[in-house]
Motif scaffolding. Structure first.
Motif, PDB file in Angstrom:
ATOM      1  N   ASP A  66       0.807  -1.217   0.000  1.00 50.63           N
ATOM      2  CA  ASP A  66       0.000   0.000   0.000  1.00 50.63           C
ATOM      3  C   ASP A  66       0.845   1.274   0.000  1.00 50.63           C
ATOM      4  O   ASP A  66       0.336   2.364  -0.253  1.00 50.63           O
ATOM      5  CB  ASP A  66      -0.969   0.020   1.183  1.00 50.63           C
ATOM      6  CG  ASP A  66      -2.048  -1.051   1.073  1.00 50.63           C
ATOM      7  OD1 ASP A  66      -2.290  -1.556  -0.043  1.00 50.63           O
ATOM      8  OD2 ASP A  66      -2.652  -1.393   2.110  1.00 50.63           O
ATOM      9  N   ARG A 114       2.532  -1.856   5.496  1.00 52.48           N
ATOM     10  CA  ARG A 114       1.508  -1.153   4.721  1.00 52.48           C
ATOM     11  C   ARG A 114       0.922  -2.098   3.675  1.00 52.48           C
ATOM     12  O   ARG A 114       1.238  -2.008   2.506  1.00 52.48           O
ATOM     13  CB  ARG A 114       2.106   0.091   4.050  1.00 52.48           C
ATOM     14  CG  ARG A 114       2.447   1.191   5.012  1.00 52.48           C
ATOM     15  CD  ARG A 114       1.168   1.793   5.570  1.00 52.48           C
ATOM     16  NE  ARG A 114       1.428   2.716   6.658  1.00 52.48           N
ATOM     17  CZ  ARG A 114       1.085   2.480   7.923  1.00 52.48           C
ATOM     18  NH1 ARG A 114       0.494   1.360   8.256  1.00 52.48           N
ATOM     19  NH2 ARG A 114       1.325   3.363   8.848  1.00 52.48           N
ATOM     20  N   SER A 116      -3.022  -3.619   3.342  1.00 52.41           N
ATOM     21  CA  SER A 116      -4.358  -3.775   3.916  1.00 52.41           C
ATOM     22  C   SER A 116      -4.954  -5.154   3.648  1.00 52.41           C
ATOM     23  O   SER A 116      -5.958  -5.524   4.252  1.00 52.41           O
ATOM     24  CB  SER A 116      -5.289  -2.693   3.364  1.00 52.41           C
ATOM     25  OG  SER A 116      -5.336  -2.750   1.952  1.00 52.41           O
ATOM     26  N   GLN A 117      -4.327  -5.948   2.791  1.00 53.28           N
ATOM     27  CA  GLN A 117      -4.834  -7.280   2.461  1.00 53.28           C
ATOM     28  C   GLN A 117      -4.260  -8.373   3.355  1.00 53.28           C
ATOM     29  O   GLN A 117      -4.724  -9.505   3.315  1.00 53.28           O
ATOM     30  CB  GLN A 117      -4.515  -7.618   0.995  1.00 53.28           C
ATOM     31  CG  GLN A 117      -5.088  -6.621   0.002  1.00 53.28           C
ATOM     32  CD  GLN A 117      -6.601  -6.544   0.089  1.00 53.28           C
ATOM     33  OE1 GLN A 117      -7.283  -7.556   0.079  1.00 53.28           O
ATOM     34  NE2 GLN A 117      -7.127  -5.329   0.198  1.00 53.28           N
ATOM     35  N   THR A 119      -2.316  -9.312   7.352  1.00 46.31           N
ATOM     36  CA  THR A 119      -2.142  -8.877   8.733  1.00 46.31           C
ATOM     37  C   THR A 119      -0.689  -9.095   9.148  1.00 46.31           C
ATOM     38  O   THR A 119      -0.194 -10.222   9.116  1.00 46.31           O
ATOM     39  CB  THR A 119      -3.061  -9.675   9.676  1.00 46.31           C
ATOM     40  OG1 THR A 119      -4.407  -9.514   9.245  1.00 46.31           O
ATOM     41  CG2 THR A 119      -2.929  -9.186  11.099  1.00 46.31           C
TER      42      THR A 119
END
Length: 143
Positions: A66, A114, A116-117, A119
């Motif tokens: 990201d 970074r 978001s898909q 963890t």
């Protein structure tokens, strides 16, 4: 424990290595300045690789997706830049190099991925050595 291969300064890149600029290529509406061209550019000068404190790392993994840093990208890292909130950094975590964003939240400094898909847990920055600050990235679109 330090990583198996230690980074080597890239200040020894041969001088005079320049690439010819063919033309400007618009990525939106044509610009009135589009006719301006340089004859050649030096990637060493452009990326400021001639500094003793500049190093190059190849990224492995997707934790910074990201932030626009992808698996197999190459990043230019400065050892002499003081890291601050929001900088993307290279740090030594558990004996290996990682690329993360330095975030100060509620007075605590954290290294955060970074992506978001996926963890990834943040790492307290107090527990690691921040090795350098990422200044630039390069991507090979043919890989």
């Amino acid at each position: 424990m330090l990583p198996m291969s230690r980074p080597i300064p890239i200040a020894e890149v041969p001088e005079g290595l320049k690439l010819r600029i063919v033309a400007s290529a618009g990525a939106g509406f044509p610009s009135p300045a589009q006719d301006y061209e340089c004859d050649a550019i030096s990637l060493v000068e452009l990326l400021r690789l001639d500094r003793a404190a500049s190093f190059v790392f190849r990224i492995s993994g997707w934790s910074m997706f990201d932030a626009g840093i992808y698996d197999k990208d190459v990043v230019v890292v400065d050892r002499d830049t003081t890291p601050s909130n929001g900088h993307v950094v290279i740090a030594i975590v558990d004996g290996g190099f990682v690329c993360r964003q330095l975030v100060v939240r509620d007075g605590a400094a954290l290294l955060e991925p970074r992506n978001s898909q996926q963890t990834y847990p943040p790492t307290p920055a107090d527990d690691v050595e921040i090795w350098g600050v990422v200044r630039a990235s390069v991507r090979d679109f043919q890989r």
